[in-house]
Design a protein around this motif. Structure first.
Motif, PDB file in Angstrom:
ATOM      1  N   GLN A  55     -19.301 -68.359   2.725  1.00 42.87           N
ATOM      2  CA  GLN A  55     -17.951 -68.764   3.117  1.00 42.87           C
ATOM      3  C   GLN A  55     -17.968 -69.394   4.500  1.00 42.87           C
ATOM      4  O   GLN A  55     -18.478 -68.808   5.450  1.00 42.87           O
ATOM      5  N   ASP A  56     -17.402 -70.596   4.634  1.00 47.71           N
ATOM      6  CA  ASP A  56     -17.276 -71.248   5.932  1.00 47.71           C
ATOM      7  C   ASP A  56     -16.096 -70.648   6.694  1.00 47.71           C
ATOM      8  O   ASP A  56     -15.021 -70.421   6.121  1.00 47.71           O
ATOM      9  N   ILE A  57     -16.291 -70.383   7.988  1.00 52.33           N
ATOM     10  CA  ILE A  57     -15.213 -69.848   8.815  1.00 52.33           C
ATOM     11  C   ILE A  57     -15.136 -70.617  10.131  1.00 52.33           C
ATOM     12  O   ILE A  57     -16.117 -71.185  10.608  1.00 52.33           O
ATOM     13  N   THR A  58     -13.946 -70.620  10.730  1.00 55.16           N
ATOM     14  CA  THR A  58     -13.734 -71.275  12.018  1.00 55.16           C
ATOM     15  C   THR A  58     -14.048 -70.297  13.155  1.00 55.16           C
ATOM     16  O   THR A  58     -14.270 -69.106  12.926  1.00 55.16           O
ATOM     17  N   ILE A  59     -14.028 -70.805  14.390  1.00 49.49           N
ATOM     18  CA  ILE A  59     -14.237 -69.956  15.565  1.00 49.49           C
ATOM     19  C   ILE A  59     -13.184 -68.844  15.607  1.00 49.49           C
ATOM     20  O   ILE A  59     -13.509 -67.671  15.832  1.00 49.49           O
ATOM     21  N   GLU A  60     -11.926 -69.197  15.383  1.00 49.39           N
ATOM     22  CA  GLU A  60     -10.842 -68.212  15.423  1.00 49.39           C
ATOM     23  C   GLU A  60     -11.050 -67.135  14.359  1.00 49.39           C
ATOM     24  O   GLU A  60     -10.845 -65.934  14.622  1.00 49.39           O
TER      25      GLU A  60
END
Length: 349
Positions: free
Chosen positions: A3-8
């Motif tokens: 799963q790709d996730i953002t910094i936040e």
């Protein structure tokens, strides 16, 4: 599937559960700068990365991919095993969320190991750090621990932190003590690493009513403080530690252990030699060469550091709070007593 996730999203996950960050870039990239707390499990070592990069530029993208596949195939069992040994949730990243992290996440998923992948990689994280430093409204009031060289300012802050006080240790993040000798015996950090560590600490301390930090100049070793930290420091309350010269000399020798770094000490001294009165400079140099460190340090304080610090302290608009102490313990107790009096309304900042 990974799963790709953002910094936040990464930060939110880190607050909710144990999350291990894994940098799959080469060792030299990791050494240069990474996300604080990350482990390094490189998909390619430095030599392999250089080889693939050369093929990419001189032959073709496809040829580079094929060579990369050959290298990865040979090391896959050990690579996967390294991830299997890590407990908890895992998040991987490379430079810009490209082939290295995608390959890693895909292989691990096929082996039944769930991982997150940081979208945009370290480049996105670095942009986030810079943006936060430019936009962060840091609210806590600042108490600044000042004092002549050798007054144990760092040791005082460390003990206060151990007792639960909110401390921002800028020297530890810079990997430098802030003087011409400040790098000796330490691993100095570059600006990228310092900024990352600083943002991490600032976010932890953002909700505190006040913080304690050391009276530093805008530059510490290789790094430069952001303006808002400098401004907060200048507007804060300065506590000036007054300690006997003998104790300061002892503290400096204990911190620097000059007998273990003779060449570095001499090289550093030569950079300031011309700024010291000639007879005193000769006496200091002789003492250093003869391993008479107490004598050398005492002369450095008298003829170099104390006059410079006296000039620097006069630049502050507010009169500092003077704290007399015979040793580190007394200084720590005095700072705690002062803060307690302020909290009870007996003193004004």
């Amino acid at each position: 599937m990974f799963q790709d996730i953002t910094i936040e999203e990464l930060l939110m996950l880190s607050k909710k559960k144990e999350l291990v960050l894994i940098d799959v870039r080469s060792p030299s990239e990791f050494e240069n700068a990474t996300i604080p707390g990350s482990l390094n499990i490189p998909l390619f070592d430095d030599r392999e990365r250089e080889e693939i990069g050369t093929i990419y530029k001189q032959v073709s993208i496809q040829a580079a991919k094929e060579r990369g596949l050959e290298i990865v195939s040979a090391k896959l069992p050990a690579f996967v095993k390294a991830f299997e040994q890590i407990k908890g949730e895992k998040a991987v990243f490379c430079w810009r969320g490209g082939m290295r992290s995608k390959t890693t996440a895909t292989v691990l998923s096929l082996m039944g190991i769930h991982v997150y992948r940081l979208a945009g990689g370290f480049r996105a994280y670095r942009k986030w750090v810079v943006d936060r430093l430019e936009s962060l409204e840091f609210m806590p009031y600042v108490y600044v621990i000042n004092g002549n060289t050798g007054s144990g300012k760092t040791a005082i802050l460390q003990r206060l932190r151990e007792e639960g006080y909110p401390v921002l240790d800028l020297e530890a993040m810079a990997g430098h003590r802030g003087s011409i000798f400040g790098h000796i015996g330490l691993k100095t950090n570059n600006q990228k690493t310092f900024d990352s560590l600083l943002v991490t600490e600032l976010l932890k301390l953002q909700d505190k009513p006040y913080i304690l930090l050391e009276g530093e100049s805008k530059r510490i070793g290789k790094v430069v403080l952001p303006d808002f930290i400098v401004n907060k420091k200048e507007a804060g309350t300065h506590l000036f530690i007054q300690m006997p010269v003998e104790e300061r000399v002892r503290q400096i020798i204990e911190d620097y252990r000059p007998w273990e770094h003779k060449e570095e000490v001499m090289e550093a001294f030569k950079r300031i030699k011309n700024r010291i009165h000639t007879p005193a400079a000769k006496e200091i140099e002789t003492a250093l060469r003869q391993n008479h460190y107490e004598q050398a340090v005492k002369l450095l304080l008298e003829y170099y550091y104390d006059p410079r610090y006296e000039h620097a302290i006069k630049q502050y608009e507010k009169e500092p709070i003077m704290i007399k102490a015979q040793n580190i313990k007394e200084a720590v107790d005095a700072v705690k007593n002062y803060l307690s009096a302020v909290e009870k309304g007996k003193l004004q900042t």
